[in-house]
Design a protein around this motif. Structure first.
Motif, mmCIF file in Angstrom:
data_model
loop_
_atom_site.group_PDB
_atom_site.id
_atom_site.type_symbol
_atom_site.label_atom_id
_atom_site.label_comp_id
_atom_site.label_asym_id
_atom_site.label_seq_id
_atom_site.Cartn_x
_atom_site.Cartn_y
_atom_site.Cartn_z
ATOM 1 N N CYS A 77 -66.426 44.418 -22.385
ATOM 2 C CA CYS A 77 -67.128 44.288 -23.670
ATOM 3 C C CYS A 77 -66.382 43.340 -24.594
ATOM 4 O O CYS A 77 -65.148 43.310 -24.626
ATOM 5 N N VAL A 78 -67.147 42.580 -25.358
ATOM 6 C CA VAL A 78 -66.609 41.616 -26.321
ATOM 7 C C VAL A 78 -66.819 42.178 -27.723
ATOM 8 O O VAL A 78 -67.925 42.594 -28.075
ATOM 9 N N GLY A 79 -65.755 42.223 -28.517
ATOM 10 C CA GLY A 79 -65.837 42.749 -29.875
ATOM 11 C C GLY A 79 -65.826 41.651 -30.929
ATOM 12 O O GLY A 79 -65.396 40.524 -30.672
ATOM 13 N N MET A 80 -66.325 41.980 -32.107
ATOM 14 C CA MET A 80 -66.298 41.088 -33.275
ATOM 15 C C MET A 80 -66.838 39.701 -32.949
ATOM 16 O O MET A 80 -66.241 38.687 -33.289
ATOM 17 N N ILE A 99 -61.180 35.563 -28.361
ATOM 18 C CA ILE A 99 -62.155 36.553 -27.930
ATOM 19 C C ILE A 99 -61.467 37.906 -27.785
ATOM 20 O O ILE A 99 -60.376 38.005 -27.219
ATOM 21 N N ILE A 100 -62.085 38.934 -28.317
ATOM 22 C CA ILE A 100 -61.540 40.288 -28.276
ATOM 23 C C ILE A 100 -62.242 41.065 -27.174
ATOM 24 O O ILE A 100 -63.475 41.135 -27.128
ATOM 25 N N LEU A 101 -61.471 41.680 -26.288
ATOM 26 C CA LEU A 101 -62.019 42.379 -25.129
ATOM 27 C C LEU A 101 -61.608 43.844 -25.100
ATOM 28 O O LEU A 101 -60.529 44.202 -25.566
ATOM 29 N N PHE A 102 -62.485 44.667 -24.547
ATOM 30 C CA PHE A 102 -62.136 46.034 -24.190
ATOM 31 C C PHE A 102 -63.005 46.440 -23.004
ATOM 32 O O PHE A 102 -63.982 45.762 -22.676
ATOM 33 N N GLY A 103 -62.641 47.537 -22.367
ATOM 34 C CA GLY A 103 -63.337 47.946 -21.157
ATOM 35 C C GLY A 103 -64.193 49.184 -21.368
ATOM 36 O O GLY A 103 -63.965 49.985 -22.265
#
Length: 280
Positions: A77-80, A99-103
């Protein structure tokens, strides 16, 4: 034509969707390709289309939708990625430099028409929706330049990045991974079937009211840039899913906040693809 996974006659299968009907691949085909991800990994989409087109048409009302890919290796997932107030209580910040990432865990994601699982206890007081456009990877990608990223896209889907806002203060991972809090589907629309893949319109309705509306052109980092960046960190594999960010209008952006509650009807529509609908 759209592709995805579903249950018919108490059997998990996958196939194609068109004109209000689904068509499953045959048992013999599933014996060779256990899941839709296997089809992507072996680059056998044309064989799958040919196989499914010869089977019976099933009305959508006679099947149970599953997440389009029941076993993606990664959900990233990409944030902001849209300009909006951050944090969600009214303060604006500048565009992120990177790019800000989380799973996201597979267990967090349900299918079209499923009932989202409201968290137990205090977590239910900040249960939020985030409508997004999801991208599904077609073939292995590593260190891909943005200009070539479209060559690695299989297709697109609608995505709800269900979030428990108060638990995001514990950690992003905690707030984003409550079991059954999100969803995606109802299917994947292949890139080649889209007329305007670079200008997809995202519209989210809560109980019939439009609460989020944006275009993929409004993203801070384009889908091609996202694929390139992620592939510089890790290998993207066939069937990996990238959720590309959510625009303003989530429940936490309202004053007072409008979090999800029992009885709510959430619809996430992406132009040329279709609508993902869930109930609370």
């Amino acid at each position: 034509m759209n592709v995805g996974s579903f249950i018919t006659s108490e059997k998990e299968t996958y196939g194609i969707f068109s004109d209000g009907y689904a068509q499953s691949v045959t048992d013999e085909f599933i014996f060779e390709y256990n899941s839709l991800r296997d089809v992507l990994e072996k680059d056998s989409l044309s064989l799958m289309y040919e196989n499914a087109l010869g089977t019976s048409k099933l009305k959508h009302s006679n099947i149970q939708f599953l997440p389009p890919l029941i076993n993606p290796t990664k959900i990233i997932c990409v944030g902001m990625n849209y300009r909006k107030p951050y944090p969600i209580d009214g303060q604006s910040v500048r565009d992120p430099n990177n790019i800000i990432l989380f799973g996201k865990n597979r267990e967090a994601m349900l299918a079209h028409l499923d009932f989202l699982e409201s968290p137990v206890g205090d977590a239910s007081n900040s249960f939020d929706y985030e409508g997004e456009i999801a991208v599904v990877i077609r073939k292995q990608a590593r260190n891909i330049p943005p200009a070539n990223a479209h060559e690695y896209i299989f297709g697109f889907s609608a995505f709800n990045d269900g979030s428990v806002r108060d638990w995001q203060s514990h950690s992003i991972y905690a707030g984003k991974n409550f079991s059954g809090s999100g969803s995606w589907g109802p299917w994947i629309t292949p890139l080649e079937d889209l007329v305007r893949p670079s200008d997809l319109e995202l519209t989210v309705r809560l109980n019939g009211e439009v609460v989020q509306k944006a275009s993929s052109k409004d993203m801070i980092f384009s889908i091609n840039e996202q694929i390139s960046y992620i592939s510089s960190i890790m290998t993207l594999n066939p069937g990996d899913v990238i959720a590309t960010g959510s625009p303003d209008g989530t429940g936490a952006s309202f004053n007072p906040k409008r979090y999800l509650k029992s009885g709510d009807d959430l619809e996430i529509h992406v132009s040329e693809i279709g609508s993902l609908r869930n109930y609370i």
